[in-house]
Design an enzyme around this catalytic site. Structure first.
Site, PDB file in Angstrom:
ATOM      1  N   ASP A 160      10.729   5.761 -15.433  1.00 33.50           N
ATOM      2  CA  ASP A 160       9.346   5.988 -15.039  1.00 33.50           C
ATOM      3  C   ASP A 160       8.489   5.240 -16.049  1.00 33.50           C
ATOM      4  O   ASP A 160       8.330   5.684 -17.192  1.00 33.50           O
ATOM      5  CB  ASP A 160       9.041   7.480 -15.050  1.00 33.50           C
ATOM      6  N   LYS A 194      -5.666  -4.561 -11.130  1.00 32.87           N
ATOM      7  CA  LYS A 194      -5.029  -5.877 -11.174  1.00 32.87           C
ATOM      8  C   LYS A 194      -5.916  -6.911 -11.862  1.00 32.87           C
ATOM      9  O   LYS A 194      -5.416  -7.861 -12.480  1.00 32.87           O
ATOM     10  CB  LYS A 194      -4.675  -6.325  -9.754  1.00 32.87           C
ATOM     11  N   TYR A 245      -7.090  -0.279  -6.891  1.00 28.60           N
ATOM     12  CA  TYR A 245      -5.964  -1.200  -7.044  1.00 28.60           C
ATOM     13  C   TYR A 245      -6.433  -2.564  -7.532  1.00 28.60           C
ATOM     14  O   TYR A 245      -5.895  -3.112  -8.507  1.00 28.60           O
ATOM     15  CB  TYR A 245      -5.246  -1.333  -5.702  1.00 28.60           C
ATOM     16  N   SER A 251      -2.901  -9.618  -7.705  1.00 28.48           N
ATOM     17  CA  SER A 251      -3.357  -9.542  -6.318  1.00 28.48           C
ATOM     18  C   SER A 251      -4.502 -10.516  -6.096  1.00 28.48           C
ATOM     19  O   SER A 251      -5.342 -10.707  -6.980  1.00 28.48           O
ATOM     20  CB  SER A 251      -3.832  -8.128  -5.991  1.00 28.48           C
TER      21      SER A 251
END
Length: 247
Positions: free
Chosen positions: A60, A156, A152, A139
């Site tokens: 993790d 990024k 998100y 991204s």
């Protein structure tokens, strides 16, 4: 391409499926030994079986104590680390107005914080390599945002900035840090919620000159190039893998 990474050792996070698994397979096909990192032991074992020289480490990444154990396992088996691919990521699709704090914390913890501290732990080995490579999977949303991915995309964007920082600080050490900014990846699990949220056929494809979405194989091919000797003079570069969307 089949021999360009002979003798190299790569570590790929989020590699038990989707883009990460394809990256692991493509790096291995180019000659690298690959440590596959992820949470799903069964899926990880399946990916490793497809590699010539592979190792699965269950971790993790949001727990910092796992970072050194991943590196220790890699060094114990392969003796070195040359390539680090920060691919593991979390996503939540929906309007920014409805963004939940738990989603924010979860996404930032994996997409940004984990990448920062895993790379920090890996840098001594990458420097010792003499030709270390950091490849971050970011991204296209950091360049051309789209609805439903505010948390998100902003996480990024932080990763893109880290890419440039690492390139500046460790270029003199022989380390090259670059990022790949894919558009929506048709066979990437991370893109699934976005594909459900957006009207791909009518709102997305007409804006892409290539008239198709990216594939995991597209991403893996660019990562493998950036990891190899042909990209030695590329440092701090953010590659827009978007079919011409931002042209």
């Amino acid at each position: 391409m089949t021999t360009s990474l002979d003798g190299k050792v790569a570590l790929v996070t989020g590699a038990t499926g989707g883009i990460g698994a394809e990256i692991a397979r493509t790096l291995a096909a180019a000659g690298a030994a690959v440590t596959v990192v992820g949470r799903n032991a069964e899926a990880g074992a399946t990916v490793v079986k497809e590699l010539n020289r592979g190792l699965f480490v269950a971790a993790d990444l949001t727990r910092r104590e796992t970072h050194q154990s991943i590196l220790d396992a890699t060094l114990a088996l392969f003796g070195r680390l040359d390539i680090l691919v920060n691919n593991a990521a979390a996503h939540a699709a929906g309007p920014a107005l409805e963004g939940a704090e738990e989603d924010f914390d979860r996404i930032v913890a994996l997409n940004y914080k984990a990448a920062f501290f895993l790379t920090q732990a890996a840098l001594p080995s990458l420097i010792a390599s003499g030709a270390g490579r950091i490849v971050n999977i970011s991204s296209i949303g950091t360049v051309k945002s789209y609805a439903g991915a505010a948390i998100y995309n902003s996480s990024k964007a932080a990763l893109d900035n880290l890419t440039k920082s690492w390139a500046l600080e460790h270029g003199p050490d022989g380390v090259r840090a670059n990022a790949v900014n894919p558009g929506i990846v048709v066979d990437g699990p991370m893109s699934a919620p976005v594909q459900e949220f957006l009207d791909i056929e009518h709102a997305v494809l007409p804006t892409i000159p290539a008239r198709r979405l990216a594939t995991a194989a597209d991403v893996a091919a660019v990562v493998t190039f950036l990891a190899g000797p042909g990209a030695d003079y590329l440092n701090g570069v953010i590659v827009p893998l978007d079919g011409g969307l931002t042209a």
